[in-house]
Design a protein around this motif. Sequence first.
Motif, PDB file in Angstrom:
ATOM      1  N   PHE A  32       5.530   1.037   2.405  1.00  0.00           N
ATOM      2  CA  PHE A  32       5.848   0.146   1.286  1.00  0.00           C
ATOM      3  C   PHE A  32       5.620  -1.313   1.690  1.00  0.00           C
ATOM      4  CE2 PHE A  32       8.789  -2.342  -1.327  1.00  0.00           C
ATOM      5  CZ  PHE A  32       8.441  -1.912  -2.593  1.00  0.00           C
ATOM      6  N   LEU A  33       6.126  -1.682   2.870  1.00  0.00           N
ATOM      7  CA  LEU A  33       5.958  -3.058   3.339  1.00  0.00           C
ATOM      8  C   LEU A  33       4.490  -3.361   3.640  1.00  0.00           C
ATOM      9  CD1 LEU A  33       9.080  -3.391   5.652  1.00  0.00           C
ATOM     10  CD2 LEU A  33       8.764  -4.316   3.358  1.00  0.00           C
ATOM     11  N   VAL A  37       2.159  -6.225   1.773  1.00  0.00           N
ATOM     12  CA  VAL A  37       1.463  -7.301   2.481  1.00  0.00           C
ATOM     13  C   VAL A  37      -0.038  -7.252   2.198  1.00  0.00           C
ATOM     14  CG1 VAL A  37       0.842  -8.120   4.798  1.00  0.00           C
ATOM     15  CG2 VAL A  37       3.200  -7.528   4.273  1.00  0.00           C
ATOM     16  N   VAL A  38      -0.625  -6.069   2.218  1.00  0.00           N
ATOM     17  CA  VAL A  38      -2.070  -5.945   1.958  1.00  0.00           C
ATOM     18  C   VAL A  38      -2.388  -6.340   0.518  1.00  0.00           C
ATOM     19  CG1 VAL A  38      -3.971  -4.286   1.784  1.00  0.00           C
ATOM     20  CG2 VAL A  38      -2.449  -4.240   3.757  1.00  0.00           C
ATOM     21  N   SER A  39      -1.561  -5.936  -0.419  1.00  0.00           N
ATOM     22  CA  SER A  39      -1.786  -6.295  -1.818  1.00  0.00           C
ATOM     23  C   SER A  39      -1.660  -7.807  -2.016  1.00  0.00           C
ATOM     24  CB  SER A  39      -0.792  -5.563  -2.713  1.00  0.00           C
ATOM     25  OG  SER A  39      -0.983  -5.925  -4.057  1.00  0.00           O
ATOM     26  N   ALA A  53      -2.162   5.465  -0.635  1.00  0.00           N
ATOM     27  CA  ALA A  53      -1.079   5.296   0.344  1.00  0.00           C
ATOM     28  C   ALA A  53       0.276   5.297  -0.353  1.00  0.00           C
ATOM     29  CB  ALA A  53      -1.272   4.005   1.127  1.00  0.00           C
ATOM     30  N   GLY A  54       0.354   4.689  -1.528  1.00  0.00           N
ATOM     31  CA  GLY A  54       1.601   4.679  -2.294  1.00  0.00           C
ATOM     32  C   GLY A  54       1.978   6.062  -2.785  1.00  0.00           C
ATOM     33  N   LEU A  55       1.011   6.819  -3.256  1.00  0.00           N
ATOM     34  CA  LEU A  55       1.286   8.178  -3.712  1.00  0.00           C
ATOM     35  C   LEU A  55       1.730   9.063  -2.548  1.00  0.00           C
ATOM     36  CD1 LEU A  55       1.272  10.167  -6.063  1.00  0.00           C
ATOM     37  CD2 LEU A  55      -1.099  10.685  -5.500  1.00  0.00           C
ATOM     38  N   MET A  93      12.205   6.769  -2.985  1.00  0.00           N
ATOM     39  CA  MET A  93      11.572   7.565  -4.036  1.00  0.00           C
ATOM     40  C   MET A  93      11.747   6.875  -5.392  1.00  0.00           C
ATOM     41  SD  MET A  93      12.011  11.648  -4.740  1.00  0.00           S
ATOM     42  CE  MET A  93      13.751  11.529  -5.068  1.00  0.00           C
ATOM     43  N   VAL A  94      12.924   6.350  -5.654  1.00  0.00           N
ATOM     44  CA  VAL A  94      13.172   5.630  -6.903  1.00  0.00           C
ATOM     45  C   VAL A  94      12.350   4.343  -6.955  1.00  0.00           C
ATOM     46  CG1 VAL A  94      14.952   4.368  -8.179  1.00  0.00           C
ATOM     47  CG2 VAL A  94      15.440   6.640  -7.284  1.00  0.00           C
ATOM     48  N   ALA A  95      12.257   3.639  -5.816  1.00  0.00           N
ATOM     49  CA  ALA A  95      11.475   2.394  -5.779  1.00  0.00           C
ATOM     50  C   ALA A  95       9.997   2.662  -6.043  1.00  0.00           C
ATOM     51  CB  ALA A  95      11.663   1.709  -4.428  1.00  0.00           C
ATOM     52  N   TRP A  96       9.445   3.704  -5.412  1.00  0.00           N
ATOM     53  CA  TRP A  96       8.036   4.034  -5.641  1.00  0.00           C
ATOM     54  C   TRP A  96       7.795   4.480  -7.083  1.00  0.00           C
ATOM     55  CZ3 TRP A  96       4.103   2.397  -3.159  1.00  0.00           C
ATOM     56  CH2 TRP A  96       4.161   2.182  -1.789  1.00  0.00           C
ATOM     57  N   LEU A  97       8.726   5.264  -7.631  1.00  0.00           N
ATOM     58  CA  LEU A  97       8.574   5.710  -9.016  1.00  0.00           C
ATOM     59  C   LEU A  97       8.608   4.522  -9.969  1.00  0.00           C
ATOM     60  CD1 LEU A  97       8.322   8.139 -10.930  1.00  0.00           C
ATOM     61  CD2 LEU A  97      10.808   8.186 -11.028  1.00  0.00           C
ATOM     62  N   ALA A  98       9.515   3.587  -9.732  1.00  0.00           N
ATOM     63  CA  ALA A  98       9.598   2.389 -10.576  1.00  0.00           C
ATOM     64  C   ALA A  98       8.316   1.574 -10.460  1.00  0.00           C
ATOM     65  CB  ALA A  98      10.803   1.554 -10.183  1.00  0.00           C
ATOM     66  N   LEU A  99       7.785   1.445  -9.249  1.00  0.00           N
ATOM     67  CA  LEU A  99       6.547   0.690  -9.058  1.00  0.00           C
ATOM     68  C   LEU A  99       5.369   1.352  -9.774  1.00  0.00           C
ATOM     69  CD1 LEU A  99       5.431  -1.792  -7.529  1.00  0.00           C
ATOM     70  CD2 LEU A  99       4.849  -0.236  -5.684  1.00  0.00           C
ATOM     71  N   PHE A 100       5.293   2.672  -9.704  1.00  0.00           N
ATOM     72  CA  PHE A 100       4.215   3.380 -10.410  1.00  0.00           C
ATOM     73  C   PHE A 100       4.363   3.268 -11.930  1.00  0.00           C
ATOM     74  CE2 PHE A 100       3.668   6.198  -6.541  1.00  0.00           C
ATOM     75  CZ  PHE A 100       2.506   5.549  -6.144  1.00  0.00           C
TER      76      PHE A 100
END
Length: 105
Positions: A32-33, A37-39, A53-55, A93-100
């Motif tokens: 995630f970090l 940074v890359v984004s 990578a996020g998935l 998992m919640v953070a990634w789902l919210a980001l997606f």
Amino acid sequence: MARKKYNYNFVRKPSEGGKEALYMAGASVFLFLLASVVSFAFHGNGGIFLGAAGLFSFLLSGYGFYVGMKSFKEEQVSHRMSVLGSITSGGMMVAWLALFLVGVR
């Protein structure tokens, strides 16, 4: 009057599943970090590799949550790592789902 029965546990051995869940949660936080940074460095144009990578990290945190919850069945071990791994994996998992979901909009 009934006396309360205290349950003491002097076991110092950590749960194996809890350690695995904590390692997966750490990998998810690291990805995630790294993706953030890359984004930021590419001004939001990270491409398909950051999405992949996020998935992968989302699936890793989901599996870490599953392993952490399953590790509570282990007996004669300390469940401290299970708690930390499950909470961290579930939060990621919640953070990634919210980001997606924000990205789909």
